[in-house]
Scaffold this motif. Structure first.
Motif, PDB file in Angstrom:
ATOM      1  N   VAL A 129      23.760  31.771  -6.748  1.00 24.68           N
ATOM      2  CA  VAL A 129      23.742  31.481  -5.306  1.00 24.68           C
ATOM      3  C   VAL A 129      23.025  32.564  -4.493  1.00 24.68           C
ATOM      4  O   VAL A 129      23.085  32.551  -3.265  1.00 24.68           O
ATOM      5  N   GLY A 130      22.371  33.490  -5.165  1.00 29.22           N
ATOM      6  CA  GLY A 130      21.494  34.419  -4.457  1.00 29.22           C
ATOM      7  C   GLY A 130      22.023  35.806  -4.187  1.00 29.22           C
ATOM      8  O   GLY A 130      21.417  36.551  -3.422  1.00 29.22           O
ATOM      9  N   TYR A 131      23.138  36.176  -4.797  1.00 27.34           N
ATOM     10  CA  TYR A 131      23.652  37.542  -4.614  1.00 27.34           C
ATOM     11  C   TYR A 131      23.205  38.408  -5.783  1.00 27.34           C
ATOM     12  O   TYR A 131      23.142  37.957  -6.921  1.00 27.34           O
ATOM     13  N   ASP A 132      22.915  39.670  -5.495  1.00 24.93           N
ATOM     14  CA  ASP A 132      22.513  40.627  -6.522  1.00 24.93           C
ATOM     15  C   ASP A 132      23.681  41.470  -6.999  1.00 24.93           C
ATOM     16  O   ASP A 132      23.571  42.166  -7.998  1.00 24.93           O
ATOM     17  N   SER A 133      24.784  41.437  -6.255  1.00 22.14           N
ATOM     18  CA  SER A 133      25.904  42.321  -6.527  1.00 22.14           C
ATOM     19  C   SER A 133      27.202  41.520  -6.598  1.00 22.14           C
ATOM     20  O   SER A 133      27.553  40.813  -5.644  1.00 22.14           O
ATOM     21  N   LEU A 134      27.901  41.651  -7.711  1.00 20.84           N
ATOM     22  CA  LEU A 134      29.176  40.961  -7.890  1.00 20.84           C
ATOM     23  C   LEU A 134      30.220  41.423  -6.864  1.00 20.84           C
ATOM     24  O   LEU A 134      30.906  40.585  -6.279  1.00 20.84           O
ATOM     25  N   PRO A 135      30.357  42.725  -6.597  1.00 21.65           N
ATOM     26  CA  PRO A 135      31.322  43.150  -5.571  1.00 21.65           C
ATOM     27  C   PRO A 135      31.011  42.579  -4.180  1.00 21.65           C
ATOM     28  O   PRO A 135      31.917  42.156  -3.466  1.00 21.65           O
ATOM     29  N   THR A 136      29.743  42.545  -3.814  1.00 19.98           N
ATOM     30  CA  THR A 136      29.364  41.978  -2.514  1.00 19.98           C
ATOM     31  C   THR A 136      29.689  40.489  -2.475  1.00 19.98           C
ATOM     32  O   THR A 136      30.275  39.995  -1.507  1.00 19.98           O
ATOM     33  N   PHE A 137      29.313  39.775  -3.518  1.00 20.56           N
ATOM     34  CA  PHE A 137      29.606  38.341  -3.590  1.00 20.56           C
ATOM     35  C   PHE A 137      31.104  38.097  -3.485  1.00 20.56           C
ATOM     36  O   PHE A 137      31.554  37.245  -2.709  1.00 20.56           O
ATOM     37  N   SER A 138      31.896  38.850  -4.233  1.00 28.40           N
ATOM     38  CA  SER A 138      33.352  38.668  -4.226  1.00 28.40           C
ATOM     39  C   SER A 138      33.930  38.926  -2.845  1.00 28.40           C
ATOM     40  O   SER A 138      34.805  38.184  -2.371  1.00 28.40           O
ATOM     41  N   LYS A 139      33.449  39.965  -2.180  1.00 30.93           N
ATOM     42  CA  LYS A 139      33.946  40.310  -0.847  1.00 30.93           C
ATOM     43  C   LYS A 139      33.601  39.212   0.160  1.00 30.93           C
ATOM     44  O   LYS A 139      34.459  38.772   0.936  1.00 30.93           O
ATOM     45  N   VAL A 140      32.370  38.743   0.130  1.00 25.74           N
ATOM     46  CA  VAL A 140      31.922  37.699   1.056  1.00 25.74           C
ATOM     47  C   VAL A 140      32.675  36.393   0.774  1.00 25.74           C
ATOM     48  O   VAL A 140      33.118  35.704   1.699  1.00 25.74           O
ATOM     49  N   PHE A 141      32.837  36.063  -0.495  1.00 25.79           N
ATOM     50  CA  PHE A 141      33.532  34.831  -0.869  1.00 25.79           C
ATOM     51  C   PHE A 141      34.986  34.868  -0.402  1.00 25.79           C
ATOM     52  O   PHE A 141      35.479  33.911   0.178  1.00 25.79           O
ATOM     53  N   LYS A 142      35.656  35.993  -0.637  1.00 26.03           N
ATOM     54  CA  LYS A 142      37.063  36.111  -0.235  1.00 26.03           C
ATOM     55  C   LYS A 142      37.204  36.042   1.283  1.00 26.03           C
ATOM     56  O   LYS A 142      38.113  35.392   1.802  1.00 26.03           O
ATOM     57  N   ARG A 143      36.304  36.694   1.991  1.00 26.27           N
ATOM     58  CA  ARG A 143      36.343  36.657   3.452  1.00 26.27           C
ATOM     59  C   ARG A 143      36.131  35.223   3.962  1.00 26.27           C
ATOM     60  O   ARG A 143      36.727  34.805   4.940  1.00 26.27           O
ATOM     61  N   GLY A 144      35.305  34.450   3.256  1.00 34.29           N
ATOM     62  CA  GLY A 144      34.995  33.096   3.682  1.00 34.29           C
ATOM     63  C   GLY A 144      36.009  32.046   3.270  1.00 34.29           C
ATOM     64  O   GLY A 144      36.126  31.005   3.916  1.00 34.29           O
ATOM     65  N   THR A 145      36.743  32.305   2.182  1.00 32.88           N
ATOM     66  CA  THR A 145      37.652  31.274   1.654  1.00 32.88           C
ATOM     67  C   THR A 145      39.115  31.693   1.629  1.00 32.88           C
ATOM     68  O   THR A 145      39.988  30.842   1.512  1.00 32.88           O
ATOM     69  N   GLY A 146      39.354  32.999   1.663  1.00 27.52           N
ATOM     70  CA  GLY A 146      40.726  33.483   1.527  1.00 27.52           C
ATOM     71  C   GLY A 146      41.128  33.731   0.081  1.00 27.52           C
ATOM     72  O   GLY A 146      42.233  34.189  -0.198  1.00 27.52           O
ATOM     73  N   TYR A 147      40.236  33.421  -0.848  1.00 26.05           N
ATOM     74  CA  TYR A 147      40.488  33.620  -2.283  1.00 26.05           C
ATOM     75  C   TYR A 147      39.352  34.417  -2.893  1.00 26.05           C
ATOM     76  O   TYR A 147      38.205  34.301  -2.462  1.00 26.05           O
ATOM     77  N   SER A 148      39.676  35.172  -3.927  1.00 23.30           N
ATOM     78  CA  SER A 148      38.597  35.789  -4.697  1.00 23.30           C
ATOM     79  C   SER A 148      37.929  34.655  -5.479  1.00 23.30           C
ATOM     80  O   SER A 148      38.542  33.601  -5.697  1.00 23.30           O
ATOM     81  N   PRO A 149      36.677  34.847  -5.915  1.00 23.40           N
ATOM     82  CA  PRO A 149      36.027  33.797  -6.703  1.00 23.40           C
ATOM     83  C   PRO A 149      36.839  33.424  -7.955  1.00 23.40           C
ATOM     84  O   PRO A 149      36.964  32.250  -8.298  1.00 23.40           O
ATOM     85  N   ARG A 150      37.413  34.422  -8.605  1.00 21.96           N
ATOM     86  CA  ARG A 150      38.203  34.171  -9.815  1.00 21.96           C
ATOM     87  C   ARG A 150      39.453  33.329  -9.488  1.00 21.96           C
ATOM     88  O   ARG A 150      39.771  32.385 -10.196  1.00 21.96           O
ATOM     89  N   GLU A 151      40.142  33.693  -8.397  1.00 22.07           N
ATOM     90  CA  GLU A 151      41.324  32.932  -7.977  1.00 22.07           C
ATOM     91  C   GLU A 151      40.936  31.493  -7.632  1.00 22.07           C
ATOM     92  O   GLU A 151      41.608  30.546  -8.038  1.00 22.07           O
ATOM     93  N   TYR A 152      39.838  31.342  -6.903  1.00 23.19           N
ATOM     94  CA  TYR A 152      39.378  30.007  -6.501  1.00 23.19           C
ATOM     95  C   TYR A 152      39.051  29.164  -7.729  1.00 23.19           C
ATOM     96  O   TYR A 152      39.433  27.996  -7.816  1.00 23.19           O
ATOM     97  N   ARG A 153      38.373  29.771  -8.684  1.00 26.32           N
ATOM     98  CA  ARG A 153      38.006  29.066  -9.919  1.00 26.32           C
ATOM     99  C   ARG A 153      39.255  28.624 -10.674  1.00 26.32           C
ATOM    100  O   ARG A 153      39.374  27.481 -11.091  1.00 26.32           O
ATOM    101  N   GLN A 154      40.221  29.537 -10.825  1.00 26.33           N
ATOM    102  CA  GLN A 154      41.457  29.218 -11.545  1.00 26.33           C
ATOM    103  C   GLN A 154      42.240  28.106 -10.855  1.00 26.33           C
ATOM    104  O   GLN A 154      42.744  27.202 -11.512  1.00 26.33           O
ATOM    105  N   LEU A 155      42.361  28.179  -9.548  1.00 30.38           N
ATOM    106  CA  LEU A 155      43.088  27.139  -8.796  1.00 30.38           C
ATOM    107  C   LEU A 155      42.453  25.766  -8.980  1.00 30.38           C
ATOM    108  O   LEU A 155      43.146  24.768  -9.132  1.00 30.38           O
ATOM    109  N   ASN A 156      41.143  25.730  -8.964  1.00 28.95           N
ATOM    110  CA  ASN A 156      40.467  24.446  -9.046  1.00 28.95           C
ATOM    111  C   ASN A 156      40.306  23.922 -10.455  1.00 28.95           C
ATOM    112  O   ASN A 156      40.310  22.724 -10.664  1.00 28.95           O
ATOM    113  N   ILE A 157      40.221  24.810 -11.431  1.00 28.90           N
ATOM    114  CA  ILE A 157      40.167  24.346 -12.818  1.00 28.90           C
ATOM    115  C   ILE A 157      41.540  23.815 -13.228  1.00 28.90           C
ATOM    116  O   ILE A 157      41.641  22.773 -13.859  1.00 28.90           O
TER     117      ILE A 157
END
Length: 136
Positions: free
Chosen positions: A104-132
């Protein structure tokens, strides 16, 4: 309506309304709309705001102002939200967080995780687990 009358599309009506409301040339709105389409197509690439503004034949600051008038958010906010939306789709399909980050265009995993959590309320890993787990 006679045969010579042209049907005006919603987009054309909006262009007219915005041109009257903000007093800016119609071509500015066309360029901003094209830039939004560009972001939707190339969201996974490194997109520089200066390049998009230049392609729209505007200064960076003028471009940001017009984009915000038309869409109610800055181009950077739009791109961020678009990337989060695409990341959510990929995470729901079970893709790895690291792969989604780069897809999705991010170069940094920490930046992506921070932006994702700020936007969704979940870390990417948490979001993935909840939806899987919801798919099983």
């Amino acid at each position: 309506m006679d045969k010579m009358s042209k049907t005006i599309t919603f987009f054309e009506k909006e262009i007219d309304r915005l041109a009257k409301e903000y007093g800016l040339p119609e071509h500015h709105y066309m360029y901003v709309r094209q830039s939004k389409t560009f972001m939707e197509k190339y969201y996974s690439d490194k997109i520089e705001l200066d390049q998009i503004a230049a392609a729209a034949f505007m200064s960076r600051f003028h471009y940001i102002r017009i984009f915000q008038q038309v869409y109610g958010m800055t181009p950077r906010q739009y791109l961020r939200d678009l990337r989060i939306k695409k990341a959510k789709e990929l995470l729901k399909k079970g893709h790895s967080v690291t792969q989604v980050c780069f897809d999705v265009g991010y170069d940094s995993l920490p930046t992506f995780s921070k932006v994702f959590k700020r936007g969704t309320g979940y870390s990417p890993r948490e979001y993935r687990q909840l939806n899987i787990s919801n798919l099983e």
